[in-house]
Design a protein around this motif. Structure first.
Motif, short mmCIF file in Angstrom:
data_model
loop_
_atom_site.label_atom_id
_atom_site.label_comp_id
_atom_site.label_asym_id
_atom_site.label_seq_id
_atom_site.Cartn_x
_atom_site.Cartn_y
_atom_site.Cartn_z
N VAL A 43 72.02 73.60 47.46
CA VAL A 43 71.58 72.48 46.62
C VAL A 43 72.25 72.63 45.26
O VAL A 43 72.16 73.68 44.63
N SER A 62 72.97 65.12 41.53
CA SER A 62 73.17 66.11 42.58
C SER A 62 74.57 65.99 43.17
O SER A 62 75.28 65.02 42.92
N ARG A 64 76.45 66.39 46.99
CA ARG A 64 76.30 66.52 48.44
C ARG A 64 77.66 66.86 49.05
O ARG A 64 78.63 66.18 48.81
N TRP A 65 77.68 67.93 49.83
CA TRP A 65 78.90 68.43 50.45
C TRP A 65 79.02 67.93 51.88
O TRP A 65 78.03 67.76 52.57
N THR A 66 80.26 67.73 52.33
CA THR A 66 80.54 67.32 53.70
C THR A 66 81.58 68.27 54.28
O THR A 66 82.78 67.95 54.33
N LEU A 93 70.90 58.13 45.01
CA LEU A 93 71.92 58.49 45.99
C LEU A 93 73.13 57.56 46.01
O LEU A 93 73.78 57.38 47.03
#
Length: 112
Positions: A43, A62, A64-66, A93
């Motif tokens: 996170v 934040s 967010r990883w892919t 988001l």
């Protein structure tokens, strides 16, 4: 996929000047230059983003990883590399661009 491993000392931020610390995996068994490596489940909370739209603050909150399939696993999740795809997101988001990753990552460890 190849690239430098992200660890607890890697500098990560949003494209608007906010900063995010790399949160190490639950296991502290994997160290890179003495610092815990980071997996795709990490996170990353962004602080200090000054992004505005029409004068209204819309900060990144934040990351967010892919991670790509087939990489090295850490605690069952892909190990994060500087080349891992990611997006900075608002609290709602909404994507706001890729994170800025670099500095302090261990030069001697590469995957691929």
């Amino acid at each position: 996929m190849s690239g430098k491993v992200i660890h607890a000392g890697t500098a990560i931020g949003c494209p608007h000047g906010g900063r995010a610390g790399a949160v190490p995996s639950a296991s502290h068994d994997v160290l890179v230059d003495g610092l815990s490596a980071v997996s795709g489940t990490a996170v990353h909370t962004v602080t200090g983003c000054r992004h505005t739209v029409d004068g209204i603050p819309v900060p990144c909150t934040s990351i967010r990883w892919t991670p790509a399939d087939g990489g090295v696993l850490l605690d069952g999740s892909p190990l994060l590399l500087e080349s891992t795809s990611a997006r900075c997101l608002t609290a709602g988001l909404v994507p706001q661009g890729p994170p800025v990753v670099g500095g302090s990552s261990y030069e001697g460890v590469a995957c691929g």
